[in-house]
Write a protein that holds these residues in place. Structure first.
Motif, short mmCIF file in Angstrom:
data_model
loop_
_atom_site.label_atom_id
_atom_site.label_comp_id
_atom_site.label_asym_id
_atom_site.label_seq_id
_atom_site.Cartn_x
_atom_site.Cartn_y
_atom_site.Cartn_z
N PRO A 110 0.82 -1.37 -0.07
CA PRO A 110 0.05 0.02 -0.15
C PRO A 110 0.92 1.26 0.04
O PRO A 110 1.50 1.60 1.00
CB PRO A 110 -0.62 -0.21 1.31
CG PRO A 110 -0.02 -1.01 2.13
CD PRO A 110 0.74 -1.94 1.12
N TYR A 111 0.93 1.81 -1.21
CA TYR A 111 1.68 3.19 -1.48
C TYR A 111 0.69 4.39 -1.43
O TYR A 111 -0.50 4.16 -2.07
CB TYR A 111 2.65 3.45 -2.55
CG TYR A 111 3.76 2.07 -2.20
CD1 TYR A 111 4.48 2.12 -1.30
CD2 TYR A 111 3.73 1.23 -3.17
CE1 TYR A 111 5.53 1.28 -1.30
CE2 TYR A 111 4.77 0.10 -3.05
CZ TYR A 111 5.62 0.31 -2.23
OH TYR A 111 6.72 -0.66 -1.89
N VAL A 112 1.04 5.54 -1.01
CA VAL A 112 0.19 6.78 -1.26
C VAL A 112 0.27 7.60 -2.55
O VAL A 112 -0.75 8.35 -2.85
CB VAL A 112 0.27 7.58 -0.13
CG1 VAL A 112 0.11 7.04 1.23
CG2 VAL A 112 1.98 8.17 -0.27
N ASP A 113 1.04 6.84 -3.44
CA ASP A 113 1.15 7.64 -4.72
C ASP A 113 1.36 6.74 -6.10
O ASP A 113 1.93 6.94 -6.93
CB ASP A 113 2.63 8.36 -4.67
CG ASP A 113 3.75 7.84 -4.32
OD1 ASP A 113 3.62 6.62 -3.72
OD2 ASP A 113 4.91 8.13 -4.39
N ARG A 142 3.88 5.35 2.74
CA ARG A 142 5.05 4.97 2.11
C ARG A 142 4.79 5.27 0.69
O ARG A 142 3.82 5.56 0.30
CB ARG A 142 4.77 3.26 2.03
CG ARG A 142 4.92 2.86 3.41
CD ARG A 142 4.82 1.35 3.23
NE ARG A 142 5.11 0.72 4.74
CZ ARG A 142 4.83 -0.50 4.68
NH1 ARG A 142 4.63 -1.58 3.91
NH2 ARG A 142 5.43 -1.14 5.83
N SER A 143 5.88 5.79 0.05
CA SER A 143 5.91 6.22 -1.22
C SER A 143 6.82 5.36 -2.28
O SER A 143 7.84 4.65 -1.86
CB SER A 143 6.62 7.53 -1.34
OG SER A 143 6.80 7.80 -2.72
N THR A 180 11.72 2.78 1.48
CA THR A 180 10.40 2.30 1.66
C THR A 180 10.59 0.64 1.73
O THR A 180 11.09 0.21 0.81
CB THR A 180 9.33 2.72 0.94
OG1 THR A 180 9.28 4.23 0.86
CG2 THR A 180 8.06 2.29 0.93
N CYS A 181 9.81 0.23 2.85
CA CYS A 181 9.73 -1.27 2.75
C CYS A 181 8.97 -1.86 1.58
O CYS A 181 8.05 -1.11 0.88
CB CYS A 181 9.10 -1.82 3.97
SG CYS A 181 9.99 -1.31 5.62
N TYR A 182 9.20 -3.02 1.08
CA TYR A 182 8.53 -3.76 0.03
C TYR A 182 8.79 -3.22 -1.24
O TYR A 182 7.79 -3.03 -2.10
CB TYR A 182 7.01 -4.07 0.28
CG TYR A 182 6.97 -4.69 1.55
CD1 TYR A 182 6.19 -4.15 2.46
CD2 TYR A 182 7.19 -6.02 2.00
CE1 TYR A 182 5.98 -4.56 3.72
CE2 TYR A 182 7.04 -6.57 3.04
CZ TYR A 182 6.40 -5.84 4.01
OH TYR A 182 6.26 -6.40 5.14
N GLN A 183 9.61 -2.32 -1.66
CA GLN A 183 9.89 -1.35 -2.82
C GLN A 183 10.03 -2.46 -3.82
O GLN A 183 11.00 -3.45 -3.88
CB GLN A 183 11.14 -0.56 -2.85
CG GLN A 183 11.45 0.29 -4.11
CD GLN A 183 10.27 1.14 -4.39
OE1 GLN A 183 9.45 1.48 -3.46
NE2 GLN A 183 10.20 1.57 -5.53
N GLU A 184 9.38 -2.69 -4.90
CA GLU A 184 9.53 -3.47 -6.24
C GLU A 184 9.53 -2.83 -7.50
O GLU A 184 9.46 -1.52 -7.41
CB GLU A 184 8.42 -4.47 -6.28
CG GLU A 184 8.11 -5.23 -4.93
CD GLU A 184 6.80 -6.09 -5.14
OE1 GLU A 184 6.57 -6.78 -4.03
OE2 GLU A 184 6.14 -5.96 -6.13
N GLU A 185 10.42 -3.40 -8.33
CA GLU A 185 10.44 -2.73 -9.50
C GLU A 185 9.10 -2.99 -10.25
O GLU A 185 8.29 -3.78 -10.29
CB GLU A 185 11.50 -3.41 -10.12
CG GLU A 185 13.08 -3.24 -9.81
CD GLU A 185 14.17 -3.70 -10.48
OE1 GLU A 185 13.70 -4.45 -11.64
OE2 GLU A 185 15.20 -3.67 -9.94
N GLY A 186 8.91 -2.19 -11.44
CA GLY A 186 7.83 -2.39 -12.41
C GLY A 186 6.72 -1.58 -11.84
O GLY A 186 5.59 -2.30 -12.10
N SER A 187 6.65 -0.63 -10.84
CA SER A 187 5.47 -0.17 -10.35
C SER A 187 4.84 0.55 -11.31
O SER A 187 5.00 1.11 -12.32
CB SER A 187 5.99 0.91 -9.42
OG SER A 187 4.73 1.72 -8.89
N ASP A 188 3.21 0.67 -11.09
CA ASP A 188 2.26 1.14 -11.97
C ASP A 188 2.13 2.27 -11.63
O ASP A 188 0.87 3.11 -12.05
CB ASP A 188 1.01 0.30 -11.93
CG ASP A 188 1.12 -0.95 -12.58
OD1 ASP A 188 0.47 -2.03 -12.00
OD2 ASP A 188 1.95 -1.25 -13.60
#
Length: 535
Positions: free
Chosen positions: A394-397, A484-485, A491-499
């Motif tokens: 869950p990110y805010v952006d 989290r951004s 930020t925790c759980y940062q992954e590549e290929g964000s939408d």
């Protein structure tokens, strides 16, 4: 003061007829201590003036050419490092709002500290930015630096903070200022989500100076804005308005009835639009909030401080039957019985039905991890659960909001547990509620702390509420920020290929309508509206 201490020292010495060494030492220590105190105070005031102060020729256009030497400046080095414009709801937090107003005005230029009961933020910011633009065109480098570094402070509840966010969004500024929030309301979900706390702040000079320093060092965080459209048939009898305007909270005053020439307009229907940043909720939680706001309007003397407000809120939760929902509330008021819910994810063009458990009596579309006084309904699902259910952190952006359901108050109390959460229903880029004729003739809805009573269809027609991604605004966050951004590498759980950067697939015409909350006048509060009713 220093002269008085020295005079007292000499007078005591002469009147005694003899010199008492201890008295001399004590008087001298008092003199030195007082001198140091004044020196430190002067030094702090000078620092505040240097870092946060905005001169009159920028914030008061009428005086721009009235006095010599105050017209323009070519020296950008003289610009404050963190110029601020402060908006305070003086009626928030009992007497705290008015006390905070006095303290800020004693430290800053009183014309850069705005009482929202006297001036509306849209007018103030329009004048300031028009003045800055004019000065920049005349080669004023000082004004250019002010515009580049400007930050906004808003002191009030979540409703007041949402008002400012809406105004900044509507103004379509080339360099929108980031916003810091002072928690003066009851829930204070917005301030808490970005590390500003949820308890009402101190109003003394030292507390305000400490807060200003936090604003200066705060980092900027982008958050998603959400556009909401509500459409309902014009009643054949009775009031022309589906909801009496005087009963609407600020969040619904923000809804601007679509004009007849608007492409969203539909003959025979009222169409409204607005926006929110934290959450939209419907059901029993909104019902309790509505009861709280109604009681506060009738008996404002009972709601003078945060503790009393929270106590009254809990009491209303009990009397409304939230703890014994299965007994006091018929199943006809459950979300699945009230509405058909559809969602759409980023990149999709088709609506998908969302199955709502029949026991769910409250549903929340959540953008920030702060709800009902700082609780996080979505929680922190494990990596395995995210994969199993095709969810993302869950990110805010990221262009998504989280959809959560609750059965009753006992289910809500689970949020107090370390790993507690509501019923995770979905993550969505858009959501649509379709209300048809049923056993209930109304329900309750809430946007960022501001509730209303929503009439439901009484014939074969339907009421439609649709929420979609609108853009982003910039908040200021402290190191204690809970949000989290996707842009934050720590930020925790940062992954590549964000939408997060994927565009809405709506048509160009539809996007042109969605890009604003309803024209520049959207977030104006009507004349005569009592801002004490804002959370």
């Amino acid at each position: 003061m220093r002269e008085k201490v020295g005079t007292k020292f000499r007078r005591d010495k002469l009147s005694s007829g003899s010199v008492n060494l201890n008295e001399i030492k004590n008087s001298f220590r008092t003199f030195v201590s007082t001198s140091k105190e004044f020196a430190m105070r002067d030094e702090k005031l000078e620092k505040v003036m240097k870092e946060f102060y905005i001169p009159d020729y920028i914030v008061v256009p009428e005086e721009s050419n009235s006095s010599s030497g105050s017209g323009t400046s070519d020296d950008e080095d003289d610009a404050p490092s963190c110029p601020v414009i402060v908006f305070i709801n003086s009626k928030s937090g009992g007497q705290l709002g008015s006390q905070l107003l006095i303290t800020y005005r004693s430290l800053l230029n009183q014309n850069q500290v705005i009482d929202l009961g006297e001036k509306k933020p849209d007018k103030v910011l329009h004048q300031v930015y028009a003045r800055l633009h004019k000065l920049k065109c005349n080669g004023d480098q000082f004004a250019a630096e002010i515009e580049k570094r400007l930050r906004i402070i808003v002191a009030g509840g979540d409703g007041t903070a949402g008002w400012l966010l809406g105004v900044v969004s509507d103004l379509k500024l080339p360099q929108p200022p980031p916003i810091a929030t002072v928690p003066l309301g009851t829930g204070n979900n917005l301030p808490f989500a970005f590390g500003w706390g949820k308890k009402n702040p101190g109003t003394d000079r030292l507390s305000v100076e400490a807060f200003l320093e936090q604003v200066r060092t705060a980092k900027e965080v982008k958050i998603d804005s959400w556009h909401i459209i509500m459409r309902m048939r014009i009643p054949k009898e009775g009031s022309f308005d589906p909801i009496a305007p005087l009963e609407l909270p600020h969040s619904l005053h923000a809804f601007h009835r679509v004009s007849h020439s608007d492409s969203l307009n539909k003959d025979g229907y009222h169409t409204f639009r607005g926006g929110f940043w934290n959450y939209f909720s419907m059901g029993m939680d909104a019902q309790i909030s509505y009861a709280f706001h109604s009681e506060r309007k009738l008996h404002p003397e009972k709601f003078k401080n945060q503790l009393a407000n929270q106590r009254n809120y809990l009491k209303l939760g009990c009397t409304q039957g939230w703890f014994l929902a299965s007994v006091f509330h018929p199943s006809s008021r459950n979300i699945a019985q009230l509405a058909r819910v559809k969602i759409m994810k980023v990149g999709q063009s088709q609506w998908v039905n969302l199955d709502i458990p029949r026991s769910v009596r409250s549903i929340v579309c959540l953008n920030l991890p702060s709800f009902s006084g700082g609780l996080n309904p979505w929680g922190n699902p494990s990596h395995k659960k995210l994969l199993d259910r095709d969810l993302t952190p869950p990110y805010v952006d990221d262009g998504f909001f989280e959809v959560v359901g609750f059965r009753n108050a006992w289910h809500g109390l689970a949020l107090l547990a370390p790993n507690g959460h509501g019923t995770r229903l979905a993550q969505a880029h858009r959501i649509r509620f379709e209300f048809c004729k049923g056993a209930a003739d109304h329900t309750f809805m809430r946007i960022d702390g501001e509730p209303w009573k929503q009439p439901l269809p009484v014939d074969d027609d339907k009421v439609v509420v649709e929420i979609s991604h609108r853009g982003q605004v910039t908040m200021l966050a402290t190191p204690a920020c809970r949000s989290r951004s996707v842009r934050d590498p720590y930020t925790c759980y940062q992954e590549e290929g964000s939408d997060s950067d994927e565009e809405d697939e709506s048509s160009a015409e539809d996007w042109e309508e969605r890009r604003k909350f309803g024209a520049a006048g959207t977030f104006k509060i009507p004349d005569g509206f009592d801002i004490a009713q804002l959370s």
